[in-house]
Design a protein around this motif. Structure first.
Motif, PDB file in Angstrom:
ATOM      1  N   ILE A 415      84.044   0.309  22.628  1.00  0.00           N
ATOM      2  CA  ILE A 415      85.460   0.542  22.343  1.00  0.00           C
ATOM      3  C   ILE A 415      86.165   0.869  23.657  1.00  0.00           C
ATOM      4  N   THR A 416      87.062   0.007  24.088  1.00  0.00           N
ATOM      5  CA  THR A 416      87.775   0.253  25.345  1.00  0.00           C
ATOM      6  C   THR A 416      89.279   0.373  25.076  1.00  0.00           C
ATOM      7  N   ASP A 417      89.652   0.181  23.803  1.00  0.00           N
ATOM      8  CA  ASP A 417      91.064   0.279  23.445  1.00  0.00           C
ATOM      9  C   ASP A 417      91.508   1.747  23.589  1.00  0.00           C
ATOM     10  N   THR A 418      92.474   1.993  24.470  1.00  0.00           N
ATOM     11  CA  THR A 418      92.874   3.367  24.785  1.00  0.00           C
ATOM     12  C   THR A 418      93.350   4.120  23.554  1.00  0.00           C
ATOM     13  N   GLY A 419      94.106   3.430  22.700  1.00  0.00           N
ATOM     14  CA  GLY A 419      94.621   4.070  21.482  1.00  0.00           C
ATOM     15  C   GLY A 419      93.487   4.558  20.601  1.00  0.00           C
ATOM     16  N   ALA A 420      92.506   3.715  20.410  1.00  0.00           N
ATOM     17  CA  ALA A 420      91.379   4.066  19.543  1.00  0.00           C
ATOM     18  C   ALA A 420      90.598   5.240  20.129  1.00  0.00           C
ATOM     19  N   ILE A 421      90.396   5.221  21.437  1.00  0.00           N
ATOM     20  CA  ILE A 421      89.649   6.313  22.069  1.00  0.00           C
ATOM     21  C   ILE A 421      90.449   7.621  21.986  1.00  0.00           C
ATOM     22  N   GLU A 422      91.748   7.507  22.176  1.00  0.00           N
ATOM     23  CA  GLU A 422      92.589   8.700  22.102  1.00  0.00           C
ATOM     24  C   GLU A 422      92.509   9.337  20.713  1.00  0.00           C
ATOM     25  N   ALA A 423      92.511   8.500  19.695  1.00  0.00           N
ATOM     26  CA  ALA A 423      92.409   9.008  18.323  1.00  0.00           C
ATOM     27  C   ALA A 423      91.104   9.765  18.123  1.00  0.00           C
ATOM     28  N   LEU A 424      90.034   9.223  18.676  1.00  0.00           N
ATOM     29  CA  LEU A 424      88.727   9.873  18.571  1.00  0.00           C
ATOM     30  C   LEU A 424      88.749  11.226  19.285  1.00  0.00           C
ATOM     31  N   VAL A 425      89.308  11.229  20.492  1.00  0.00           N
ATOM     32  CA  VAL A 425      89.372  12.457  21.287  1.00  0.00           C
ATOM     33  C   VAL A 425      90.179  13.528  20.539  1.00  0.00           C
ATOM     34  N   ASP A 426      91.332  13.132  20.043  1.00  0.00           N
ATOM     35  CA  ASP A 426      92.193  14.081  19.320  1.00  0.00           C
ATOM     36  C   ASP A 426      91.462  14.669  18.118  1.00  0.00           C
ATOM     37  N   ILE A 458      82.161  12.892  20.659  1.00  0.00           N
ATOM     38  CA  ILE A 458      82.927  11.638  20.568  1.00  0.00           C
ATOM     39  C   ILE A 458      82.001  10.434  20.541  1.00  0.00           C
ATOM     40  N   MET A 459      80.954  10.477  21.375  1.00  0.00           N
ATOM     41  CA  MET A 459      80.006   9.363  21.382  1.00  0.00           C
ATOM     42  C   MET A 459      79.315   9.268  20.020  1.00  0.00           C
ATOM     43  N   LYS A 460      79.050  10.426  19.418  1.00  0.00           N
ATOM     44  CA  LYS A 460      78.412  10.443  18.107  1.00  0.00           C
ATOM     45  C   LYS A 460      79.334   9.798  17.069  1.00  0.00           C
ATOM     46  N   GLN A 461      80.596  10.245  17.088  1.00  0.00           N
ATOM     47  CA  GLN A 461      81.600   9.704  16.158  1.00  0.00           C
ATOM     48  C   GLN A 461      81.722   8.186  16.297  1.00  0.00           C
ATOM     49  N   SER A 462      81.651   7.720  17.554  1.00  0.00           N
ATOM     50  CA  SER A 462      81.863   6.280  17.786  1.00  0.00           C
ATOM     51  C   SER A 462      80.544   5.505  17.776  1.00  0.00           C
ATOM     52  N   GLN A 463      79.480   6.149  17.365  1.00  0.00           N
ATOM     53  CA  GLN A 463      78.128   5.567  17.366  1.00  0.00           C
ATOM     54  C   GLN A 463      77.766   5.012  18.745  1.00  0.00           C
ATOM     55  N   GLY A 464      78.161   5.758  19.761  1.00  0.00           N
ATOM     56  CA  GLY A 464      77.811   5.384  21.129  1.00  0.00           C
ATOM     57  C   GLY A 464      78.670   4.283  21.729  1.00  0.00           C
ATOM     58  N   LYS A 465      79.673   3.865  21.001  1.00  0.00           N
ATOM     59  CA  LYS A 465      80.408   2.686  21.462  1.00  0.00           C
ATOM     60  C   LYS A 465      81.644   2.977  22.311  1.00  0.00           C
ATOM     61  N   ALA A 466      82.099   4.220  22.324  1.00  0.00           N
ATOM     62  CA  ALA A 466      83.281   4.530  23.136  1.00  0.00           C
ATOM     63  C   ALA A 466      82.934   4.407  24.616  1.00  0.00           C
ATOM     64  N   ASN A 467      83.833   3.842  25.395  1.00  0.00           N
ATOM     65  CA  ASN A 467      83.586   3.703  26.827  1.00  0.00           C
ATOM     66  C   ASN A 467      83.519   5.088  27.471  1.00  0.00           C
ATOM     67  N   PRO A 468      82.358   5.474  28.028  1.00  0.00           N
ATOM     68  CA  PRO A 468      82.190   6.850  28.511  1.00  0.00           C
ATOM     69  C   PRO A 468      83.180   7.259  29.613  1.00  0.00           C
ATOM     70  N   GLN A 469      83.505   6.339  30.505  1.00  0.00           N
ATOM     71  CA  GLN A 469      84.445   6.678  31.589  1.00  0.00           C
ATOM     72  C   GLN A 469      85.819   7.032  31.011  1.00  0.00           C
ATOM     73  N   GLN A 470      86.251   6.212  30.044  1.00  0.00           N
ATOM     74  CA  GLN A 470      87.569   6.466  29.450  1.00  0.00           C
ATOM     75  C   GLN A 470      87.576   7.779  28.674  1.00  0.00           C
ATOM     76  N   VAL A 471      86.483   8.026  27.949  1.00  0.00           N
ATOM     77  CA  VAL A 471      86.377   9.265  27.178  1.00  0.00           C
ATOM     78  C   VAL A 471      86.488  10.473  28.106  1.00  0.00           C
ATOM     79  N   ASN A 472      85.750  10.439  29.198  1.00  0.00           N
ATOM     80  CA  ASN A 472      85.771  11.542  30.155  1.00  0.00           C
ATOM     81  C   ASN A 472      87.167  11.776  30.726  1.00  0.00           C
ATOM     82  N   ALA A 473      87.811  10.679  31.114  1.00  0.00           N
ATOM     83  CA  ALA A 473      89.132  10.789  31.731  1.00  0.00           C
ATOM     84  C   ALA A 473      90.143  11.385  30.751  1.00  0.00           C
TER      85      ALA A 473
END
Ligand code: ADP
Ligand code: MG
Length: 480
Positions: A415-426, A458-473
């Motif tokens: 998952i590299t879509d910023t919107g989707a990752i942001e939703a997960l982070v929130d 977050i990685m757990k929620q996304s089943q490991g698919k969230a881009n780790p660099q984006q998640v960290n940032a």
């Protein structure tokens, strides 16, 4: 008393020709017994051997690879002895005038230093048949398929001083003959057979001690063990007041010991004489030049090129050129993967581990070089993370298809879509207000470790698919 060990090796390499040294019979391994032995291989009356030119080409290639003199004229001789697997009564070999003369290889020792080991000679000869003891009760089967298979026997100077040095030398010769494509190097099938001559002498003495010749060694590991057993045995014999006798000893891997097979007294007198059916082998300058011009890249040169062309470390380049199959695999994969260092890590890491686990090798890997390259390319273009790639690799190994197929079928695309990752982070931050509070109150040097908690969630929620660099940032931004 301080003892010094002296070792010289005789290595029989089976040359990788399609047909035999003096006949057109096939050399393929594993055929039905006695289906690949012709009248020539059996030396029936009236037949004449004809030398296979490819065999000569391979011998010259080896000679040039170890900087040896190649004889312009060498002679085939008959070595006379009878044995059930040699019913013709003699083996055609080279005796006084071998095709390859003195040469030299350089070995690298464990402490990183290097040492030169002399090659005395290398000569051409035919192999004998095989005695089969297993399938017959009270009888021995004879399979003559191997009779007449071309061998290059490589004899070293007694230059090695320990089992480790002997192994390093044997590995070096193995590397050279496989890289120049004259031998498949398969020790289990007997394509590369090592006999070790071992003696000891008081340290400082110039004269050589009496040697024993060890046979039946079919791996580098057993070579080391057999020699070490033999050194201890000889020291014991001498320190008990006895004498080492010159003899041939058989290594028994199950018992890890050597046993006497035949002594010097029982040894044959081979009554060598030039084979009247074969002309002397004459090699001209033009032939040698042609062989040199078409010489495949030697292992040392390839290792240096891996460092310069791919920017690999000396360690990586050394590992990857451990065998020609591995070097070929790496280069083919790196071309597709588009990232040499990442490819090197996969070849030496997950792939090597899987090959080892399933007791197979690079040439037979269920994941081909191109397939591994495609996986590396998907890590590089951020389709999947390095972690998910391990799951993809396992599926590829299990035969579930290529990288793209597996990623698609299992829905593993990152998952590299910023919107989707942001939703997960929130969502994760909202669900863990206490941790968020703790993080914000913590010292700066404690925070990176605490960030790991959120990344994990977050990685757990996304089943490991969230881009780790984006998640960290994103996390750092929102928590900061
Ligand atoms: P043979 O033809 O009887 O096998 P060679 O003289 O050709 O004997 O030697 C065969 C191998 O044994 C060579 O590799 C040589 O370096 C090695 N060798 C000879 N003498 C000794 C010794 N005293 N100790 C250890 N190795 C030896
Ligand atoms: Mg010998």
């Amino acid at each position: 008393m301080q003892w010094e060990t002296v070792i010289g090796l005789e290595i029989h390499t089976q040359l990788a020709t399609q047909s035999k040294i003096f006949s057109g019979s096939s050399t393929a391994f594993g055929a039905e017994p006695n289906t690949q032995a012709s009248l020539i291989d059996l030396a029936m009356p009236g037949v004449l051997p004809v030398l296979n030119k490819e065999v000569v080409r391979m011998a010259v290639r080896f000679g040039k690879a170890i900087d040896a003199e190649v004889a312009q004229r060498s002679v085939f001789a008959r070595k006379n002895y009878f044995y059930p697997d040699l019913p013709k009564g003699y083996q055609i070999s080279q005796y006084e005038l071998p095709v390859v003369g003195k040469g030299m290889v350089e070995i690298t020792l464990e402490d990183g230093s290097s040492k030169r080991v002399g090659v005395t000679r290398a000569h051409l000869e035919e192999d004998a048949g095989k005695s089969l003891h297993e399938d017959f009760h009270g009888m021995t089967g004879i399979d003559l398929n191997r009779a007449g298979t071309p061998l290059l026997e490589i004899v070293s100077e007694p230059d090695m001083r320990s089992a480790k040095e002997a192994v390093a030398y044997a590995k070096k010769i193995h590397q050279i003959v496989t890289f120049i494509g004259i031998c498949d190097g398969n020790m289990q099938e007997g394509s590369f057979r090592v006999d070790a001559n071992v003696s000891i002498r008081p340290k400082g003495q110039a004269e050589l001690g009496t040697r024993a010749e060890l046979k039946n060694i079919n791996s580098f590991r057993f070579l080391e063990k057999a020699i070490n057993f033999e050194i201890t045995r000889q020291i014991d014999v001498i320190e008990d007041g006895g004498k080492v006798v010159q003899e041939t000893r058989l290594y028994d891997a199950n018992k890890d010991e050597t046993r006497s097979m035949r002594s010097k007294e029982e040894a044959n007198d081979y009554r060598y004489f030039p084979d009247p059916d074969l002309l002397p082998l004459e090699i001209d300058e033009a032939f040698i030049n042609e062989v040199v011009a078409t010489m495949p890249e030697l292992p040392d040169a390839r290792r240096a090129r891996f460092e310069s062309q791919y920017g690999l470390s000396a360690f990586d380049a050394d590992q990857l050129t451990g065998s020609r199959a591995q070097a070929d695999y790496f280069e083919a994969a790196a071309q597709v993967g588009g990232d040499a260092k990442l490819t090197a890590n996969w070849v030496m890491g997950d792939l090597a581990a899987a090959l080892n686990r399933d007791a197979t090798d690079f040439a037979h890997s269920p994941v081909t070089a191109v397939a591994l390259g495609q996986l590396v390319a998907r890590i590089k273009d951020d389709t999947i993370s390095g972690k998910i790639a391990k799951d993809v690799f396992a599926a590829m190994w299990a035969g579930e298809g290529g990288a793209d197929e597996v990623i698609e079928a299992k829905g593993l695309k990152q998952i590299t879509d910023t919107g989707a990752i942001e939703a997960l982070v929130d969502a994760v931050l909202a669900a863990n207000p206490e941790q968020v509070e703790n993080y914000r109150n913590a010292d700066a040097d404690k925070q990176p470790k605490m960030l790991g908690f959120f990344v994990g969630q977050i990685m757990k929620q996304s089943q490991g698919k969230a881009n780790p660099q984006q998640v960290n940032a994103l996390l750092r931004e929102k928590l900061g």
